[in-house]
Design an enzyme around this catalytic site. Structure first.
Site, short mmCIF file in Angstrom:
data_model
loop_
_atom_site.label_atom_id
_atom_site.label_comp_id
_atom_site.label_asym_id
_atom_site.label_seq_id
_atom_site.Cartn_x
_atom_site.Cartn_y
_atom_site.Cartn_z
N TYR A 32 102.15 12.99 44.62
CA TYR A 32 101.87 14.25 45.33
C TYR A 32 100.66 14.07 46.24
CZ TYR A 32 100.73 19.27 45.83
OH TYR A 32 100.44 20.53 46.31
N CYS A 33 100.81 14.44 47.51
CA CYS A 33 99.72 14.41 48.49
C CYS A 33 99.15 12.99 48.57
CB CYS A 33 98.66 15.45 48.11
SG CYS A 33 97.35 15.68 49.33
N LEU A 34 97.86 12.80 48.42
CA LEU A 34 97.29 11.45 48.49
C LEU A 34 97.85 10.54 47.41
CD1 LEU A 34 93.49 12.02 49.20
CD2 LEU A 34 95.40 11.98 50.78
#
Length: 597
Positions: A328-330
């Protein structure tokens, strides 16, 4: 606190391949650099991490190009006159008529019906006319850098919004109405809120956690155990909720820019709890909230001592089954780097790869690029060198500035002028529980990925050898969110440009966090989904959007179905932890790292 033995963290960066003159460590060795860095760090604290040189350079770029464009100046003068005529004509308009200027889609400051009546309508329209003029004044100027144009537009909007009529007690109809109805009590309450917040700011006190939502009780409450811990993260294994489970476990890699429990809020909107209930064995990493002692931890340490260490633990505990990896995300970015490295090195432990609102290409990384250039990053590096990390408030400030209409000004009006206490929510509690980032890792991330876009440019090296996303051959499930201002969905979509395998792309409603936390039964949610077969021709994002109709509901069942299609038979749940193999149960979930503030 019990720790599992692990090799020491690498002392030098190995994942970015940055040249020596870009390496922050080289700068430290300069004999006269210490006083300069200390001075620049003080400047960074004063400006909130924003570079005055970058701002001044953008304005100078705009002024010089505008100064040698008399035709454009004439056009802007004409546009100002036309806007003035529109404002004058609107002065006597009926409230139900359409005004000449409309607020942006994320600007809810003028939702109150009082803004459609004079004199408030005239003040609102004057502000929006100013926004419109600056949009025109910074659009398509030959020779001017696009980033400088966007930065000037952003700064002009910020300055205008400072003097918005919505911010004044005598120029905001909603504030006046509230004060009259409450006999002035709303203003008294608002003043009390302002005094409290000012006192906290002067004392440099962090916001106290919500008393309504407690981590480990109301939030992050899915039952499980911490089965591994090292310097960077704890690994949580969740207890099974079904008699049988899919053979392949799921490893979730959250972003280290946030606490992991955005994916494990209340039981009814916890993605982790949902997956466990669907018959999957789920593991999730919980990154530490770093302090200055992790100053020298690099981006590749987050891959080796983070993602790969977690994968080793999951493989051992579950009996070396293949793993569904989700980032998720980074966390999705570092997982992509890990997956490409595994493919290059012949490590075939992945069953599938899921990326949630995660970018692999940063050429169109959205409004965060307003805060990134050499001057900005260098100033941040000086600040981080002095502190050892990037503080949570220094990072959150940039996100709030991007959505200042909602996240700064409207919140201030509600709290200080309307006297409305912020409603406690699960996501609001999580959002206030921000994290820090180690200096070296953040510098490498900003330079190697955001600024130089090395991963998709074929210049990102791991252990001295370049990796390529196209080497990833496992099925992929990519999720973008429609109104994401952190990882714009068209940027997330570009994963399709740099991979060639079987890929599902899903676009869901809402933003970076709200779009992912989209449980079944959540009102007013929809999604679009498409399938790119191996070898298919590329379809641009706008064509894809037009050719895939929205479907009502949550996207979670689509993903669970896809995971099931790429899983093998059901088996008895694996044991919790594996003490004989060096992975004992250390404590109950959610563990210790998530509680560090």
């Amino acid at each position: 606190m019990t720790s599992h033995p692990r090799k020491p963290l690498a002392a030098t960066p190995t994942g970015t391949g940055l040249p020596d003159h870009r390496n922050a460590e080289k700068a430290r060795a300069h004999p006269h650099d210490g006083p300069d860095r200390a001075l620049r760090a003080t400047l960074a604290r004063t400006t909130g991490g924003l570079s005055p040189q970058a701002a001044a350079g953008a304005w100078l770029d705009w002024a010089m190009h505008m100064g040698r464009a008399p035709g454009r100046q004439l056009e802007l003068a004409q546009h100002a006159i036309e806007s003035a005529w529109k404002l004058a004509a609107d002065m006597g308009a009926r409230p139900e008529t359409e005004p000449p200027f409309a607020p942006g889609p994320n600007d809810h400051r003028f939702a109150h019906p009082g803004w459609s009546r004079p004199p408030f309508r005239a003040m609102q329209q004057a502000l929006l006319a100013g926004h419109d003029w600056w949009d025109r004044a910074t659009d398509d100027i030959p020779g001017m850098g696009r980033q400088d144009a966007a930065r000037v537009r952003f700064m002009a909007h910020q300055a205008l919004d400072t003097f918005s009529p919505a911010n004044g007690p005598l120029t905001n109809p909603e504030v006046i109405e509230s004060a009259l109805k409450s006999n002035g009590q709303s203003l008294v309450t608002g003043a009390s809120h302002a005094a409290q917040d000012l006192l906290h700011a002067l004392k440099h006190e962090e916001t106290a956690p919500s008393s309504k939502f407690r981590v480990g009780h109301d939030l992050a409450a899915t039952k499980g155990e911490v089965v591994y811990r090292n310097t960077l993260f704890e690994l949580i294994q969740y207890a099974p909720q079904t008699d049988t489970v899919r053979a392949e476990p799921i490893l979730i890699v959250p972003a280290w820019i946030m606490k992991y429990y955005i994916l494990d809020l209340r039981p009814e909107n916890s993605l982790i709890n949902y997956l466990v209930g669907q018959g999957f064995t789920v593991f999730c990493m919980s990154w530490i909230n770093p302090g200055p002692e992790l100053h020298d931890v690099g981006l590749d340490d987050y891959r080796t001592d983070g993602v790969m260490a977690a994968m080793d633990a999951v493989s051992t505990i579950t009996g070396n089954e293949k793993i569904h990896a989700c980032g998720y995300c980074l966390g999705g970015t570092i997982l992509s780097i890990a997956a490409a490295t595994m493919a290059r090195d012949g490590d075939d432990r992945l069953a599938s790869l899921t990326l949630l609102a995660a970018q692999t290409d940063f050429a169109e990384a959205g409004e965060l690029m307003l805060f990134l250039d050499e001057s900005q990053v260098s100033l941040l590096e000086d600040l981080m060198f002095d502190q050892g990390y990037l503080a949570s408030d220094q990072m959150v400030g940039a996100f709030r500035a991007i959505r200042s209409e909602d996240l700064v000004w409207q919140r201030a009006v509600r709290r200080y002028l309307l006297g409305i206490e912020e409603k406690e929510t699960d996501m609001g509690t999580w959002n206030a529980d921000a994290t820090r980032m180690p200096a070296r890792m953040h510098s490498e991330y900003l330079r190697g990925l955001f600024m130089e876009n090395r991963l998709t440019a074929g210049r990102f090296a791991v252990k001295g050898k370049v990796i390529a996303l196209r080497d990833i051959s496992v099925p992929m499930f990519i999720v973008g969110t429609e109104t994401d201002h952190i990882a714009p969905w068209r940027s997330v979509y570009k994963t399709k440009l740099f991979t060639v395998g079987d890929l599902r792309f899903l676009l869901t409603s809402s933003g970076h966090n709200g779009g992912i936390v989209s449980e079944p039964g959540h009102p007013r949610r929809h999604y679009r989904i498409g399938h790119r077969k191996p070898g298919a021709l590329y379809m641009d994002p706008d064509t894809w959007l037009a050719s895939h109709a929205p479907q009502d509901g949550s996207w979670w069942p689509e993903w669970a179905k896809w995971l099931g299609e790429h899983s093998s038979e059901r088996i008895d749940p694996p044991p919790m932890a594996a003490p004989d193999a060096g992975y004992p149960s250390l404590e109950k979930a959610p563990g210790n790292y998530v509680l560090i503030r």
